[in-house]
Motif scaffolding. Sequence first.
Motif, mmCIF file in Angstrom:
data_model
loop_
_atom_site.group_PDB
_atom_site.id
_atom_site.type_symbol
_atom_site.label_atom_id
_atom_site.label_comp_id
_atom_site.label_asym_id
_atom_site.label_seq_id
_atom_site.Cartn_x
_atom_site.Cartn_y
_atom_site.Cartn_z
ATOM 1 N N GLU B 225 0.850 -1.214 0.000
ATOM 2 C CA GLU B 225 0.000 0.000 0.000
ATOM 3 C C GLU B 225 0.878 1.255 0.000
ATOM 4 O O GLU B 225 0.636 2.204 -0.743
ATOM 5 N N GLU B 226 1.898 1.236 0.866
ATOM 6 C CA GLU B 226 2.791 2.413 0.967
ATOM 7 C C GLU B 226 3.581 2.628 -0.310
ATOM 8 O O GLU B 226 3.736 3.756 -0.784
ATOM 9 N N THR B 227 4.100 1.526 -0.852
ATOM 10 C CA THR B 227 4.868 1.626 -2.102
ATOM 11 C C THR B 227 3.996 2.210 -3.202
ATOM 12 O O THR B 227 4.396 3.124 -3.939
ATOM 13 N N LEU B 228 2.776 1.696 -3.306
ATOM 14 C CA LEU B 228 1.870 2.153 -4.355
ATOM 15 C C LEU B 228 1.476 3.612 -4.172
ATOM 16 O O LEU B 228 1.373 4.354 -5.150
ATOM 17 N N LEU B 229 1.273 4.014 -2.919
ATOM 18 C CA LEU B 229 0.895 5.409 -2.698
ATOM 19 C C LEU B 229 2.014 6.341 -3.174
ATOM 20 O O LEU B 229 1.759 7.349 -3.834
ATOM 21 N N ALA B 230 3.262 5.946 -2.875
ATOM 22 C CA ALA B 230 4.398 6.751 -3.342
ATOM 23 C C ALA B 230 4.485 6.730 -4.870
ATOM 24 O O ALA B 230 4.711 7.767 -5.506
ATOM 25 N N ASP B 231 4.274 5.548 -5.459
ATOM 26 C CA ASP B 231 4.277 5.440 -6.935
ATOM 27 C C ASP B 231 3.261 6.410 -7.526
ATOM 28 O O ASP B 231 3.551 7.176 -8.455
ATOM 29 N N ILE B 232 2.039 6.329 -7.018
ATOM 30 C CA ILE B 232 0.921 7.091 -7.600
ATOM 31 C C ILE B 232 1.147 8.594 -7.416
ATOM 32 O O ILE B 232 0.908 9.381 -8.329
ATOM 33 N N ASN B 233 1.644 8.981 -6.248
ATOM 34 C CA ASN B 233 1.847 10.413 -6.030
ATOM 35 C C ASN B 233 3.057 10.960 -6.794
ATOM 36 O O ASN B 233 3.185 12.175 -6.962
ATOM 37 N N SER B 234 3.896 10.043 -7.310
ATOM 38 C CA SER B 234 4.999 10.517 -8.157
ATOM 39 C C SER B 234 4.522 10.812 -9.588
ATOM 40 O O SER B 234 5.254 11.374 -10.390
ATOM 41 N N LEU B 235 3.279 10.426 -9.904
ATOM 42 C CA LEU B 235 2.766 10.630 -11.269
ATOM 43 C C LEU B 235 2.409 12.089 -11.532
ATOM 44 O O LEU B 235 2.235 12.499 -12.680
ATOM 45 N N ASN B 236 2.239 12.874 -10.444
ATOM 46 C CA ASN B 236 2.000 14.317 -10.568
ATOM 47 C C ASN B 236 0.681 14.658 -11.272
ATOM 48 O O ASN B 236 0.577 15.679 -11.937
ATOM 49 N N ILE B 237 -0.311 13.815 -11.099
ATOM 50 C CA ILE B 237 -1.634 14.107 -11.689
ATOM 51 C C ILE B 237 -2.330 15.182 -10.849
ATOM 52 O O ILE B 237 -2.866 16.152 -11.396
ATOM 53 N N GLY B 238 -2.308 15.013 -9.546
ATOM 54 C CA GLY B 238 -2.727 16.084 -8.642
ATOM 55 C C GLY B 238 -4.222 16.297 -8.498
ATOM 56 O O GLY B 238 -5.035 15.664 -9.185
ATOM 57 N N THR B 239 -4.558 17.212 -7.597
ATOM 58 C CA THR B 239 -5.963 17.544 -7.328
ATOM 59 C C THR B 239 -6.672 17.936 -8.628
ATOM 60 O O THR B 239 -6.157 18.749 -9.393
ATOM 61 N N ALA B 240 -7.826 17.346 -8.861
ATOM 62 C CA ALA B 240 -8.660 17.617 -10.039
ATOM 63 C C ALA B 240 -7.913 17.358 -11.350
ATOM 64 O O ALA B 240 -8.341 17.801 -12.418
ATOM 65 N N GLY B 241 -6.775 16.656 -11.269
ATOM 66 C CA GLY B 241 -6.009 16.355 -12.478
ATOM 67 C C GLY B 241 -5.296 17.565 -13.041
ATOM 68 O O GLY B 241 -4.962 17.610 -14.217
ATOM 69 N N LEU B 242 -5.034 18.548 -12.155
ATOM 70 C CA LEU B 242 -4.404 19.799 -12.607
ATOM 71 C C LEU B 242 -2.908 19.808 -12.345
ATOM 72 O O LEU B 242 -2.280 20.859 -12.418
ATOM 73 N N SER B 243 -2.348 18.672 -12.041
ATOM 74 C CA SER B 243 -0.965 18.411 -11.641
ATOM 75 C C SER B 243 -0.715 18.901 -10.231
ATOM 76 O O SER B 243 -1.182 19.966 -9.835
#
Lengths: 195, 282
Positions: B225-243
């Motif tokens: 779970e922790e690894t994936l959360l870090a993976d996903i937050n490194s994608l820089n999609i961000g709030t509302a997909g605005l990065s």
Amino acid sequence: MVEINLKTPLNESSVRALNIGDQVILSGRIFTARDMIHKYLCEIESVTMPFDITGGVLYHCGPIVREINGKYTVISSGPTTSERLEMYEARMIKRFGLRAIIGKGGMGSDTLSALRDFGCVYLQTISGAGVYLSNRVKEVLDVWKLAEFGESEAMWLFEVFDFPAIVTMDSKGNSLHKDILAYSTKQRDEIFSNI
Amino acid sequence: MLKLVDGIVELYKKVATSIPPDIEEALRNTLKLENPDSNAYKALEIILENIKLARKEGRPICQDTGIPIFSVKLPSGLVQRDIKEIILEATTLAIKKVPLRANNIDIINDLPIDSDKDSGMPIINFSEHERQSLIVDLMLKGAGCENAGRMYKLPDMSLNAQRDLDGIRRCVIDAVIQIQGKACPPYTIAVAVGGSRDQVTALSKKLLFNKINTINPSPTLAKLEETLLADINSLNIGTAGLSGAVTAFKVIIGAQKRHPASFFVDVSFACWANRRGRLIWS
């Protein structure tokens, strides 16, 4: 960040001057259109509507509206996911000369080309901000297809004020959504190469 | 005495017009991480203002009041049929009183169906427990995030995902890449692994009832779970997909047994407005 004030009806030159990343504040008339309206308008050859949407601002929204003391009152009215309208939107922009599409999540390459070809922009407003955005509706001016399509799918004509949005697809071929997709895909490749 | 039907209407009202404290705190923490000049920051400010307004004015946070999903724990002596009838009646009342959007659409004529008819909506899952009280959990799951969910079966050659933890990791990252910012991030993401297809979809939905500070009982899955959360937050999609720095608040993983031939991975998304609440009726 400077906010750009836009007042409807929008003219082509002011729309073409907008760039991705610009924060805008919109006032004037906008109309809602989601799944059923798009399908209907793309299937029917000639149509008579109670109000003119030519050159207008189309909002991807299925609001909650209630009649209170004989007047339609918007209870909650944030954006719906624009992606589902991708198969229709370029045709809508061409047919009605739309100047702006408001929604959330961005749209694809057909819409992006239509924005460039016909002078239109895609504005992302704030997803899930149903109450905040309904407080920006000064008045419900009209509604079309309410009995036939129901509350959520009808076309509502709103008079809005200080309606916040961000230009995420402009008329120059730029898309913030495309840029973010490209960056995130690069990051994914990086992660995958290390697994 | 307050009737159960009124209690459930109140539960609808609370869940539609407010955000659970853990989610609101996560949104506030996200604001601190974003650059005040960014579009994500602007979006978060409006999201937080919207939460305040919705609570104050008693109006639905989002116009999509979603698919109601009930998880009901029955004490002995109560009958499912009776509770179901009360929930259907409460749904009709809530559509008028809260109000909720009439989201129950007939496939044939495209118009809303009366919600007191048994049409499969709302979704009601029953279980029994030893205690004397009736526990009713409700989630209003927006359809934007419902549409974002997807299922994988491993191995998946296109993702080079094998039947192991790394394979699961690849599937979840792919699901986020596919959906980008369309389903209203920051997301809460639930992943169910194993079972048959219907079991994993049911489990991933159920996991979304968990608070986002819940610790996974399996240390292996907690680490994933922790690894994936870090993976996903490194994608820089961000709030509302605005990065931005935060694309997900939490990844929750659950595992079931599987058949030797099957290995399903189901990914369910909740939008930032992860609306859930509980009624305890004793």
